[in-house]
Design an enzyme around this catalytic site. Structure first.
Site, PDB file in Angstrom:
ATOM      1  CE  LYS A 210      89.134  36.871  21.327  1.00 32.95           C
ATOM      2  NZ  LYS A 210      88.560  36.342  21.467  1.00 32.95           N
TER       3      LYS A 210
ATOM      4  CD  GLN B 112      87.779  36.836  25.669  1.00 27.51           C
ATOM      5  OE1 GLN B 112      88.636  35.569  24.905  1.00 27.51           O
ATOM      6  NE2 GLN B 112      86.830  37.571  25.096  1.00 27.51           N
TER       7      GLN B 112
ATOM      8  CB  SER C  12      79.548  37.920  25.690  1.00 30.40           C
ATOM      9  OG  SER C  12      78.994  36.665  25.832  1.00 30.40           O
TER      10      SER C  12
ATOM     11  CE  LYS D 131      88.489  31.008  26.792  1.00 29.89           C
ATOM     12  NZ  LYS D 131      87.971  31.974  25.417  1.00 29.89           N
TER      13      LYS D 131
ATOM     14  CE  LYS E 127      80.872  38.936  28.722  1.00 34.81           C
ATOM     15  NZ  LYS E 127      81.463  36.415  29.125  1.00 34.81           N
TER      16      LYS E 127
ATOM     17  CG  ASN F 136      78.932  28.603  18.754  1.00 39.77           C
ATOM     18  OD1 ASN F 136      79.372  29.859  18.629  1.00 39.77           O
ATOM     19  ND2 ASN F 136      77.475  28.779  19.199  1.00 39.77           N
TER      20      ASN F 136
ATOM     21  N   GLY G 269      80.466  30.856  27.225  1.00 40.14           N
ATOM     22  CA  GLY G 269      81.368  29.209  26.747  1.00 40.14           C
ATOM     23  C   GLY G 269      82.471  29.703  26.513  1.00 40.14           C
ATOM     24  CG  ASP G 270      86.322  28.838  24.671  1.00 44.25           C
ATOM     25  OD1 ASP G 270      86.756  30.100  23.618  1.00 44.25           O
ATOM     26  OD2 ASP G 270      86.879  27.529  23.907  1.00 44.25           O
TER      27      ASP G 270
ATOM     28  CB  THR H  74      81.471  33.599  17.586  1.00 40.12           C
ATOM     29  OG1 THR H  74      81.631  33.795  19.049  1.00 40.12           O
ATOM     30  CG2 THR H  74      82.992  33.420  17.173  1.00 40.12           C
TER      31      THR H  74
HETATM   32  P1  NDP Z   1      82.961  24.008  20.108  1.00 34.58           P
HETATM   33  O1  NDP Z   1      83.364  23.191  21.605  1.00 34.58           O
HETATM   34  O2  NDP Z   1      81.554  24.057  19.790  1.00 34.58           O
HETATM   35  O3  NDP Z   1      82.963  23.918  18.810  1.00 34.58           O
HETATM   36  C1  NDP Z   1      84.519  23.513  18.641  1.00 34.58           C
HETATM   37  C2  NDP Z   1      84.922  22.353  16.784  1.00 34.58           C
HETATM   38  O4  NDP Z   1      86.932  22.384  17.240  1.00 34.58           O
HETATM   39  C3  NDP Z   1      84.688  20.879  17.304  1.00 34.58           C
HETATM   40  O5  NDP Z   1      84.572  20.712  15.695  1.00 34.58           O
HETATM   41  C4  NDP Z   1      86.195  20.080  18.216  1.00 34.58           C
HETATM   42  O6  NDP Z   1      86.432  18.838  17.487  1.00 34.58           O
HETATM   43  C5  NDP Z   1      86.929  20.616  17.474  1.00 34.58           C
HETATM   44  N1  NDP Z   1      88.475  20.743  17.837  1.00 34.58           N
HETATM   45  C6  NDP Z   1      88.448  21.496  19.279  1.00 34.58           C
HETATM   46  N2  NDP Z   1      89.538  20.873  19.841  1.00 34.58           N
HETATM   47  C7  NDP Z   1      90.071  20.268  18.271  1.00 34.58           C
HETATM   48  C8  NDP Z   1      91.196  19.865  18.304  1.00 34.58           C
HETATM   49  N3  NDP Z   1      92.275  20.105  19.162  1.00 34.58           N
HETATM   50  N4  NDP Z   1      91.720  19.659  17.332  1.00 34.58           N
HETATM   51  C9  NDP Z   1      90.439  19.107  16.509  1.00 34.58           C
HETATM   52  N5  NDP Z   1      89.588  20.272  16.246  1.00 34.58           N
HETATM   53  C10 NDP Z   1      89.224  20.557  17.262  1.00 34.58           C
HETATM   54  O7  NDP Z   1      83.815  25.126  20.279  1.00 34.58           O
HETATM   55  P2  NDP Z   1      83.225  26.509  19.092  1.00 34.58           P
HETATM   56  O8  NDP Z   1      83.104  26.349  18.633  1.00 34.58           O
HETATM   57  O9  NDP Z   1      82.608  27.626  20.553  1.00 34.58           O
HETATM   58  O10 NDP Z   1      85.264  26.587  19.296  1.00 34.58           O
HETATM   59  C11 NDP Z   1      85.672  27.121  18.288  1.00 34.58           C
HETATM   60  C12 NDP Z   1      87.374  28.066  18.544  1.00 34.58           C
HETATM   61  O11 NDP Z   1      86.170  29.251  18.642  1.00 34.58           O
HETATM   62  C13 NDP Z   1      87.437  27.965  19.623  1.00 34.58           C
HETATM   63  O12 NDP Z   1      89.282  28.309  19.480  1.00 34.58           O
HETATM   64  C14 NDP Z   1      86.750  29.411  20.610  1.00 34.58           C
HETATM   65  O13 NDP Z   1      88.107  29.684  21.654  1.00 34.58           O
HETATM   66  C15 NDP Z   1      86.652  30.409  19.215  1.00 34.58           C
HETATM   67  N6  NDP Z   1      85.756  31.321  19.777  1.00 34.58           N
HETATM   68  C16 NDP Z   1      84.788  30.273  20.652  1.00 34.58           C
HETATM   69  C17 NDP Z   1      83.453  31.662  21.141  1.00 34.58           C
HETATM   70  C18 NDP Z   1      82.374  31.373  21.314  1.00 34.58           C
HETATM   71  O14 NDP Z   1      81.617  32.534  21.631  1.00 34.58           O
HETATM   72  N7  NDP Z   1      82.301  30.150  21.852  1.00 34.58           N
HETATM   73  C19 NDP Z   1      84.418  33.048  20.964  1.00 34.58           C
HETATM   74  C20 NDP Z   1      85.570  33.173  20.179  1.00 34.58           C
HETATM   75  C21 NDP Z   1      86.300  32.464  20.284  1.00 34.58           C
HETATM   76  P3  NDP Z   1      85.689  17.885  18.473  1.00 34.58           P
HETATM   77  O15 NDP Z   1      84.184  17.787  18.150  1.00 34.58           O
HETATM   78  O16 NDP Z   1      85.972  16.808  17.943  1.00 34.58           O
HETATM   79  O17 NDP Z   1      85.856  17.513  19.758  1.00 34.58           O
HETATM   80  O1  2IT Z   2      87.091  33.619  22.785  1.00 35.82           O
HETATM   81  C1  2IT Z   2      86.206  33.913  23.219  1.00 35.82           C
HETATM   82  O2  2IT Z   2      85.668  35.502  22.545  1.00 35.82           O
HETATM   83  C2  2IT Z   2      85.022  33.405  23.846  1.00 35.82           C
HETATM   84  N1  2IT Z   2      84.855  32.244  24.687  1.00 35.82           N
HETATM   85  C3  2IT Z   2      83.502  34.575  23.909  1.00 35.82           C
HETATM   86  C4  2IT Z   2      83.955  35.072  25.211  1.00 35.82           C
HETATM   87  C5  2IT Z   2      82.493  35.946  26.004  1.00 35.82           C
HETATM   88  O3  2IT Z   2      82.854  36.484  27.211  1.00 35.82           O
HETATM   89  O4  2IT Z   2      81.400  35.697  25.169  1.00 35.82           O
END
Ligand code: NDP
Ligand code: 2IT
Length: 455
Positions: free
Chosen positions: A123, A120, A387, A135, A99, A249, A174-175, A218
């Site tokens: 986690k 993961q 999830s 992943k 997952k 997100n 998603g991520d 998250t």
């Molecule tokens: P989104 O795509 O919704 O947002 C990503 C954000 O981070 C954007 O603001 C983006 O800016 C910025 N970003 C991405 N890459 C870079 C980079 N190389 N340098 C600077 N800024 C960057 O992603 P999420 O919010 O879903 O994910 C954010 C983090 O949270 C990640 O590390 C992800 O693995 C983690 N995460 C997400 C989960 C989820 O449920 N979605 C769960 C657990 C962890 P820009 O718009 O300019 O690209």
């Molecule tokens: O990093 C993470 O935990 C995620 N992107 C969410 C993974 C999931 O299966 O909901």
């Protein structure tokens, strides 16, 4: 190694372990970093438990069960054929089906996805739900692409991926770069290819099997983790200045929850720089950000123009004085120097919404200073936890109410906090949440692996 190791023996073991890992995985620096962080912090716990050493448990956890890598061909709107690389890393399924999310970003490499799949595994164990670690993703860049192009890419990606996933095998979500739109396109293609309507992806739309509060989970969870740590110190969010990075997100729903709990958020960022809004990012301004990032797909600098805030081109928000910091963008976005700046400016807590956002010397600085530090695998586990609840609802063909799910998320984060506390308490009353998270996550997976014999 059957007795408690001396510090010298521990260091020698760690060096030997890391040398072997680097030899087997050359150049995969993010993967080395994630494994090092775990191994060095759980060593005190496993040192006097020979069963884990004799059965090579750490070595097996750091070798993914399977890596699938594949070509993804698609046509852009001008009729050009484009080629990207897709991956799915199935790290460990000792406690449940693989997952973990899918990331679309030009920086995606095998090393990045291996670190994420490894993290993961721990986690998902912390959530208490039966989920293994995986992943996936691609170096595809969704920025600037039309909906039709993203649709074609997602369909092509799923046309290979579908062979390797399934509701009892591997359940992606998603991520970065993969949100509601991409999950919809990928689920549609899976359904078309297999003629099955099953819970093979999470983060789905509410109309087709998605769970309430998965979108928010998250970010909310990252803030609940901080709330739980502050509560131990008889403290709370009221009147605290918070720095948040990212504007996707995780960042936006962290801001929403901080606001609800009485904190004030003064920064957000994207890959081009950060905004500093001294008046705070309230609900109306946040609604603007969500529209900017998910509908118009614009840049965070537009916020500065809209609300008269400062925009700092090419910089990260950690130079802004804050009480609490929430890195919610990406890996290694807080350097050692950034961490020291945060501490110098009086930061008392860090909760990591992004995965592995702080470099190792930054983590060392937090731990030396004894601030409240929730590592990503604990702090951001609320997303995958909901999830897991989406999987349960899909299997039972039911939908739970928002009230039930909100309570389950809060309870899950409290449970994660308490496990980290239990395994992380140190003499003198300090709590090392990093050690706690890594150890608590390890024990369940390791004991399941022992039960299976040598597989
Ligand atoms: P989104 O795509 O919704 O947002 C990503 C954000 O981070 C954007 O603001 C983006 O800016 C910025 N970003 C991405 N890459 C870079 C980079 N190389 N340098 C600077 N800024 C960057 O992603 P999420 O919010 O879903 O994910 C954010 C983090 O949270 C990640 O590390 C992800 O693995 C983690 N995460 C997400 C989960 C989820 O449920 N979605 C769960 C657990 C962890 P820009 O718009 O300019 O690209
Ligand atoms: O990093 C993470 O935990 C995620 N992107 C969410 C993974 C999931 O299966 O909901």
């Amino acid at each position: 190694m059957s007795k408690v190791a001396t510090p010298e023996q521990a260091k020698e073991y760690l060096n030997r372990f890391m040398e072997g890992l680097k030899r087997r995985n050359p150049g995969e620096t993010e993967f080395h970093q994630a494994v090092y962080e775990v191994v060095q912090s759980i060593f005190p716990y496993i040192a006097d438990k020979p069963r884990y050493h004799e059965k090579q448990i750490l070595e097996r956890m750091a070798e993914p069960d399977r890596i699938v890598s594949f070509r993804v061909c698609w046509e852009d709107d001008d009729g050009n054929v484009r080629v990207n690389r897709g991956y799915r890393i199935q790290n460990n399924n000792a406690i449940g089906p693989y997952k973990g999310g899918i990331r679309f970003h030009p920086s995606v490499t095998q090393s990045v996805l291996k670190f994420l799949a490894f993290e993961q595994t721990f986690k998902n164990s912390l959530t208490g739900l039966p989920m293994g670690g995986g992943k996936g993703g691609s170096d595809f860049n969704p920025k600037g692409k039309s909906d039709a192009e993203v649709n074609r890419f997602c369909q092509s990606f799923m046309t290979t991926l579908f062979h390797h996933i399934g509701p009892d095998m591997d359940v992606p979500a998603g991520d970065i770069g993969v949100g509601a739109r991409e999950i919809g396109y990928m689920f549609g293609q899976y359904k078309r290819l297999t003629n099955q309507f099953v819970g093979v992806l999470t983060g789905k739309g509410l109309e087709f099997g998605g769970s309430l509060i998965r979108t928010e989970a998250t970010g909310y969870g990252t803030v609940y983790m901080m709330e739980n740590m502050l509560a131990v110190k008889k403290d709370g969010f009221e009147g605290k200045n918070c720095a948040v990075s990212g504007s996707g997100n995780v960042a936006t729903y962290s801001v929403e929850k901080i606001n609800q709990l009485g904190g004030k958020v003064v920064t957000l960022s994207d890959s081009s720089g950060y905004i500093h809004d001294k008046d705070g990012i309230d609900a109306d301004k946040l609604a603007y950000v969500v529209d900017l990032k998910t509908v118009r797909r614009g840049r965070i600098s537009e916020y500065a123009k809209e609300f008269g805030a400062e925009f700092h081109d090419g910089k990260r928000p950690w130079e802004v004085p804050c009480d609490l910091a929430f890195p919610c963008a990406t890996q290694n976005e807080v350097s050692g120097a950034d961490a020291k700046t945060l501490l110098k400016n009086g930061c008392i807590g860090v909760s990591e919404g992004a995965n592995m956002p702080t470099e190792q010397d930054g983590i060392d600085a937090y731990l030396d200073a004894g601030i409240l530090y929730a590592p990503s695998k604990a702090a951001n586990a609320g997303g995958v936890a909901v999830s897991g609840l989406e999987m349960s609802q899909n299997s039972a063909r039911i939908s739970w109410s928002e009230e039930e799910l909100q309570k389950l998320l809060r309870d899950t984060m409290k449970g994660i906090h308490d496990q980290c506390f239990e395994y992380g308490e140190e003499p003198g009353g300090r709590v090392n949440y990093l050690k706690g998270a890594n150890t608590a996550g390890f024990v369940k997976v390791a004991d399941a692996m022992l039960a299976y014999g040598v597989v």
